[in-house]
Scaffold this motif. Structure first.
Motif, PDB file in Angstrom:
ATOM      1  N   LEU A 300       7.173 -18.705  -9.193  1.00  0.00           N
ATOM      2  CA  LEU A 300       7.307 -17.259  -9.392  1.00  0.00           C
ATOM      3  C   LEU A 300       5.958 -16.549  -9.295  1.00  0.00           C
ATOM      4  CD1 LEU A 300       9.944 -16.865 -12.250  1.00  0.00           C
ATOM      5  CD2 LEU A 300      10.096 -15.935  -9.943  1.00  0.00           C
ATOM      6  N   ILE A 301       4.903 -17.190  -9.811  1.00  0.00           N
ATOM      7  CA  ILE A 301       3.585 -16.563  -9.749  1.00  0.00           C
ATOM      8  C   ILE A 301       3.122 -16.430  -8.309  1.00  0.00           C
ATOM      9  CG2 ILE A 301       1.148 -16.833 -10.356  1.00  0.00           C
ATOM     10  CD1 ILE A 301       2.114 -18.234 -12.943  1.00  0.00           C
ATOM     11  N   VAL A 302       3.236 -17.514  -7.535  1.00  0.00           N
ATOM     12  CA  VAL A 302       2.795 -17.483  -6.137  1.00  0.00           C
ATOM     13  C   VAL A 302       3.601 -16.458  -5.340  1.00  0.00           C
ATOM     14  CG1 VAL A 302       2.629 -18.822  -4.005  1.00  0.00           C
ATOM     15  CG2 VAL A 302       1.969 -19.857  -6.188  1.00  0.00           C
ATOM     16  N   THR A 303       4.928 -16.504  -5.476  1.00  0.00           N
ATOM     17  CA  THR A 303       5.782 -15.566  -4.744  1.00  0.00           C
ATOM     18  C   THR A 303       5.487 -14.128  -5.142  1.00  0.00           C
ATOM     19  OG1 THR A 303       7.517 -17.246  -4.643  1.00  0.00           O
ATOM     20  CG2 THR A 303       8.159 -14.972  -4.183  1.00  0.00           C
ATOM     21  N   GLY A 304       5.261 -13.893  -6.439  1.00  0.00           N
ATOM     22  CA  GLY A 304       4.991 -12.545  -6.907  1.00  0.00           C
ATOM     23  C   GLY A 304       3.689 -11.989  -6.369  1.00  0.00           C
ATOM     24  N   MET A 305       2.632 -12.812  -6.321  1.00  0.00           N
ATOM     25  CA  MET A 305       1.360 -12.329  -5.802  1.00  0.00           C
ATOM     26  C   MET A 305       1.470 -11.989  -4.316  1.00  0.00           C
ATOM     27  SD  MET A 305      -0.529 -12.271  -8.500  1.00  0.00           S
ATOM     28  CE  MET A 305      -2.182 -11.962  -7.892  1.00  0.00           C
ATOM     29  N   LEU A 306       2.170 -12.815  -3.547  1.00  0.00           N
ATOM     30  CA  LEU A 306       2.330 -12.543  -2.117  1.00  0.00           C
ATOM     31  C   LEU A 306       3.201 -11.308  -1.886  1.00  0.00           C
ATOM     32  CD1 LEU A 306       2.743 -16.183  -0.744  1.00  0.00           C
ATOM     33  CD2 LEU A 306       0.678 -14.761  -0.792  1.00  0.00           C
ATOM     34  N   THR A 307       4.204 -11.112  -2.735  1.00  0.00           N
ATOM     35  CA  THR A 307       5.047  -9.913  -2.627  1.00  0.00           C
ATOM     36  C   THR A 307       4.237  -8.653  -2.902  1.00  0.00           C
ATOM     37  OG1 THR A 307       7.003 -11.177  -3.308  1.00  0.00           O
ATOM     38  CG2 THR A 307       7.121  -8.783  -3.514  1.00  0.00           C
ATOM     39  N   GLN A 308       3.369  -8.703  -3.913  1.00  0.00           N
ATOM     40  CA  GLN A 308       2.500  -7.558  -4.188  1.00  0.00           C
ATOM     41  C   GLN A 308       1.595  -7.248  -2.999  1.00  0.00           C
ATOM     42  OE1 GLN A 308       0.659  -7.313  -8.272  1.00  0.00           O
ATOM     43  NE2 GLN A 308       1.606  -9.311  -8.468  1.00  0.00           N
ATOM     44  N   ALA A 309       1.053  -8.283  -2.380  1.00  0.00           N
ATOM     45  CA  ALA A 309       0.172  -8.067  -1.234  1.00  0.00           C
ATOM     46  C   ALA A 309       0.915  -7.364  -0.095  1.00  0.00           C
ATOM     47  CB  ALA A 309      -0.392  -9.406  -0.750  1.00  0.00           C
ATOM     48  N   LEU A 310       2.148  -7.799   0.177  1.00  0.00           N
ATOM     49  CA  LEU A 310       2.954  -7.165   1.215  1.00  0.00           C
ATOM     50  C   LEU A 310       3.229  -5.700   0.866  1.00  0.00           C
ATOM     51  CD1 LEU A 310       4.755  -7.166   3.748  1.00  0.00           C
ATOM     52  CD2 LEU A 310       6.605  -8.097   2.320  1.00  0.00           C
ATOM     53  N   ALA A 311       3.561  -5.431  -0.378  1.00  0.00           N
ATOM     54  CA  ALA A 311       3.853  -4.059  -0.798  1.00  0.00           C
ATOM     55  C   ALA A 311       2.639  -3.157  -0.611  1.00  0.00           C
ATOM     56  CB  ALA A 311       4.310  -4.049  -2.254  1.00  0.00           C
ATOM     57  N   LEU A 312       1.458  -3.659  -0.928  1.00  0.00           N
ATOM     58  CA  LEU A 312       0.250  -2.853  -0.768  1.00  0.00           C
ATOM     59  C   LEU A 312      -0.001  -2.505   0.701  1.00  0.00           C
ATOM     60  CD1 LEU A 312      -2.061  -4.657  -3.354  1.00  0.00           C
ATOM     61  CD2 LEU A 312      -1.145  -2.345  -3.544  1.00  0.00           C
ATOM     62  N   VAL A 313       0.253  -3.462   1.586  1.00  0.00           N
ATOM     63  CA  VAL A 313       0.126  -3.186   3.012  1.00  0.00           C
ATOM     64  C   VAL A 313       1.092  -2.080   3.428  1.00  0.00           C
ATOM     65  CG1 VAL A 313       0.451  -4.147   5.329  1.00  0.00           C
ATOM     66  CG2 VAL A 313      -0.751  -5.476   3.579  1.00  0.00           C
ATOM     67  N   LEU A 314       2.330  -2.128   2.926  1.00  0.00           N
ATOM     68  CA  LEU A 314       3.322  -1.108   3.263  1.00  0.00           C
ATOM     69  C   LEU A 314       2.926   0.263   2.709  1.00  0.00           C
ATOM     70  CD1 LEU A 314       6.619  -3.138   2.663  1.00  0.00           C
ATOM     71  CD2 LEU A 314       5.560  -2.543   4.856  1.00  0.00           C
ATOM     72  N   ILE A 315       2.304   0.288   1.538  1.00  0.00           N
ATOM     73  CA  ILE A 315       1.842   1.556   0.979  1.00  0.00           C
ATOM     74  C   ILE A 315       0.738   2.147   1.859  1.00  0.00           C
ATOM     75  CG2 ILE A 315       0.589   2.596  -0.972  1.00  0.00           C
ATOM     76  CD1 ILE A 315       2.164   0.559  -2.757  1.00  0.00           C
ATOM     77  N   ALA A 316      -0.204   1.306   2.297  1.00  0.00           N
ATOM     78  CA  ALA A 316      -1.276   1.787   3.167  1.00  0.00           C
ATOM     79  C   ALA A 316      -0.727   2.333   4.482  1.00  0.00           C
ATOM     80  CB  ALA A 316      -2.270   0.659   3.440  1.00  0.00           C
ATOM     81  N   ALA A 317       0.372   1.734   4.962  1.00  0.00           N
ATOM     82  CA  ALA A 317       0.951   2.162   6.236  1.00  0.00           C
ATOM     83  C   ALA A 317       1.924   3.325   6.083  1.00  0.00           C
ATOM     84  CB  ALA A 317       1.668   0.979   6.901  1.00  0.00           C
ATOM     85  N   GLY A 318       2.337   3.663   4.850  1.00  0.00           N
ATOM     86  CA  GLY A 318       3.342   4.692   4.633  1.00  0.00           C
ATOM     87  C   GLY A 318       2.807   6.091   4.854  1.00  0.00           C
ATOM     88  N   SER A 319       3.739   7.052   4.995  1.00  0.00           N
ATOM     89  CA  SER A 319       3.324   8.431   5.242  1.00  0.00           C
ATOM     90  C   SER A 319       4.269   9.462   4.641  1.00  0.00           C
ATOM     91  CB  SER A 319       3.216   8.685   6.753  1.00  0.00           C
ATOM     92  OG  SER A 319       4.477   8.452   7.374  1.00  0.00           O
ATOM     93  N   ASN A 320       5.349   9.017   3.957  1.00  0.00           N
ATOM     94  CA  ASN A 320       6.307   9.970   3.409  1.00  0.00           C
ATOM     95  C   ASN A 320       6.946   9.397   2.149  1.00  0.00           C
ATOM     96  OD1 ASN A 320       8.546   8.244   4.310  1.00  0.00           O
ATOM     97  ND2 ASN A 320       8.089   9.038   6.365  1.00  0.00           N
ATOM     98  N   PHE A 321       7.705  10.242   1.455  1.00  0.00           N
ATOM     99  CA  PHE A 321       8.291   9.855   0.167  1.00  0.00           C
ATOM    100  C   PHE A 321       9.215   8.635   0.276  1.00  0.00           C
ATOM    101  CE2 PHE A 321      11.628  10.262  -3.085  1.00  0.00           C
ATOM    102  CZ  PHE A 321      10.850  10.208  -4.236  1.00  0.00           C
ATOM    103  N   PRO A 322      10.160   8.575   1.234  1.00  0.00           N
ATOM    104  CA  PRO A 322      11.048   7.408   1.278  1.00  0.00           C
ATOM    105  C   PRO A 322      10.307   6.090   1.514  1.00  0.00           C
ATOM    106  CG  PRO A 322      11.980   9.208   2.557  1.00  0.00           C
ATOM    107  CD  PRO A 322      10.587   9.614   2.214  1.00  0.00           C
ATOM    108  N   SER A 323       9.334   6.083   2.425  1.00  0.00           N
ATOM    109  CA  SER A 323       8.629   4.830   2.699  1.00  0.00           C
ATOM    110  C   SER A 323       7.802   4.393   1.493  1.00  0.00           C
ATOM    111  CB  SER A 323       7.731   4.985   3.927  1.00  0.00           C
ATOM    112  OG  SER A 323       6.709   5.954   3.707  1.00  0.00           O
ATOM    113  N   TRP A 324       7.165   5.340   0.828  1.00  0.00           N
ATOM    114  CA  TRP A 324       6.378   4.989  -0.356  1.00  0.00           C
ATOM    115  C   TRP A 324       7.278   4.578  -1.520  1.00  0.00           C
ATOM    116  CZ3 TRP A 324       2.994   9.720   0.928  1.00  0.00           C
ATOM    117  CH2 TRP A 324       1.856   9.302   1.652  1.00  0.00           C
ATOM    118  N   LEU A 325       8.462   5.168  -1.619  1.00  0.00           N
ATOM    119  CA  LEU A 325       9.374   4.802  -2.700  1.00  0.00           C
ATOM    120  C   LEU A 325       9.769   3.329  -2.594  1.00  0.00           C
ATOM    121  CD1 LEU A 325      11.029   5.926  -5.123  1.00  0.00           C
ATOM    122  CD2 LEU A 325      12.907   6.310  -3.505  1.00  0.00           C
ATOM    123  N   GLY A 326      10.123   2.882  -1.389  1.00  0.00           N
ATOM    124  CA  GLY A 326      10.487   1.479  -1.205  1.00  0.00           C
ATOM    125  C   GLY A 326       9.318   0.543  -1.459  1.00  0.00           C
ATOM    126  N   ALA A 327       8.129   0.931  -0.996  1.00  0.00           N
ATOM    127  CA  ALA A 327       6.962   0.076  -1.179  1.00  0.00           C
ATOM    128  C   ALA A 327       6.561  -0.022  -2.645  1.00  0.00           C
ATOM    129  CB  ALA A 327       5.801   0.604  -0.344  1.00  0.00           C
TER     130      ALA A 327
END
Length: 425
Positions: A300-327
């Motif tokens: 769970l720790i390993v999976t959780g850290m990698l999931t957070q990393a993916l979410a941060l990438v999506l936040i950096a790439a986002g540009s509107n409310f729906p995309s940021w909400l999911g990230a």
């Protein structure tokens, strides 16, 4: 005729201590709510009322908070072993009393920084102590479930208050309304802690398996620090993962509201985005904590850290409310996999006689991540922009998950005698 007081025998377990356990859950929800009064409002206060244009300057309050909370975490473990849990909890609430007043009246940014030093010390003492007290009550089993409930309460308190203060700020302004809500939470938390919370230190002292061979398991503060920080493979893996986790939480706290606001989102939507991350984080811990009792901590720790990393990438790439909400929801889910599992992992390995100190050392490193995150994110955002800061933190988070995969032992959650004899250097 003499009368002897009848002392009820100590009992361990979630069900056996349910009333006191639920009271501590409620107290920790108020601890989280006290922190939540700042999550939406303070980043905007920095830019709109105090004119702090540079990200590194605006993040000074998170740096102050992180350093103060990290030190208080360490002290909380040591003091609660020596003097009991309840006095430390009450002292933490007392130190929080001036915080809303300082934030409401602050004529300069220095007042805000001073308020966050006090808030950091308060959070370190109160949150650390509720963690240790729940570990005391549940005993050697169901630690993941207990930590999931504790952390869920705390971060749902953060989320609920972040939404409420965003609304209050939109309707009544950034000051004083949001911080009056914080003052009410602090007063209630102090009252409950003084009047209803009971001491739990004896539960740890007499925990089954905890009182055996006390000379062998009695360790100095220095030994506990070295074991938890560097020597033991599992404890040190947990400590570095906690640090990196709060590094990206400091980023989310200090820069994300500014990122969303500068993109043109209204204050109400900024409040929702700021809140959805701790809301998912808090609610999902009700599941992830219990799952770690069944599946083990490491995966769970390993999976959780990698999931957070993916979410941060999506936040950096986002540009509107729906995309940021999911990230932001994904970031909360990844954090939920990690947060209660790390705490339960400390309880698995550390002996009851020095468990509170081990929790304090872990939380020293973990909340030091706030300070490091403020520095890394602020300096990087000033030099390269917000998106670059988020990407760098995402890379650090992924690397932390890989380190846990390579170094942490797999079966420390199993209740075997080896759980009290850490090593594995």
């Amino acid at each position: 005729m003499t009368h002897r007081a009848i002392v009820a025998p100590l009992r361990w377990g979630l069900r056996e201590n349910l009333p006191q356990f639920l009271l501590l859950v409620a107290v920790n929800a108020l601890v989280g709510a006290t922190l939540g009064q700042e999550r939406t409002v303070l980043p905007l206060l920095a830019t709109e009322e105090f004119g702090l244009d540079h990200y590194s300057g605006a993040l000074t309050y998170i740096l102050a908070f992180g350093l103060a909370k990290a030190g208080a975490n360490y002290l909380a473990g040591t003091l609660s072993d020596r003097h009991g849990r309840k006095p430390v909890l009450v002292a933490g609430w007392v130190l929080a009393l001036p915080v809303p007043v300082l934030l409401i009246l602050a004529p300069t940014w220095g007042w805000v920084v001073a308020a966050n030093v006090l808030l950091g010390i308060s959070q370190g003492l109160t949150w650390s102590t509720t963690v240790v007290m729940k570990m005391d009550l549940v005993g050697p089993h169901r630690r993941g479930t207990a930590m999931g409930l504790n952390e869920a309460a705390g971060y749902l308190g953060v989320a609920g208050t972040a939404i409420a203060t965003g609304y209050l700020a939109e309707v009544y302004g950034l000051r004083p309304a949001p911080f009056l809500l914080g003052a009410a939470f602090i007063t209630l938390g102090l009252g409950l802690s003084v009047l209803l919370v009971r001491e739990t230190r004896d539960h740890a002292r007499h925990e089954p398996g905890g009182a055996e061979a006390p000379d062998r398991e009695s360790r100095s503060d220095r030994e506990v620090f070295v074991l938890t920080s560097f020597r033991d493979r599992s404890l040190s893996s947990i400590s570095q993962a906690g640090l990196v986790n709060n590094l990206n939480d400091g980023l989310a706290w200090g820069l994300f509201p500014v990122l969303f606001a500068t993109a043109g989102l209204p204050l109400g939507q900024v409040g929702v985005l700021t809140a959805v991350y701790p809301a998912v984080w808090g609610a999902a811990q009700l599941v992830t904590g219990a799952l770690s009792d069944r599946w083990g901590r490491k995966g769970l720790i390993v999976t959780g850290m990698l999931t957070q990393a993916l979410a941060l990438v999506l936040i950096a790439a986002g540009s509107n409310f729906p995309s940021w909400l999911g990230a932001m929801a994904l970031l909360g889910l990844g954090t939920a996999m990690v947060y209660p599992t790390l705490l339960a992992g400390i309880g698995d390995v550390a002996h009851p006689l020095w468990r509170a100190r081990a929790v304090g050392v872990y939380r020293l490193w973990r909340d030091g991540g706030f300070a490091i995150g403020a520095l890394v994110a602020g300096i990087t955002a000033d030099a390269l922009g917000l998106e670059a800061a988020v990407i760098i933190v995402a890379a650090l988070t992924a690397a932390s998950g890989v380190l846990v995969a390579l170094r942490m032992r797999r079966n420390d959650h199993l209740p075997t005698p080896s759980l009290h004899t850490p090593g594995g250097t």
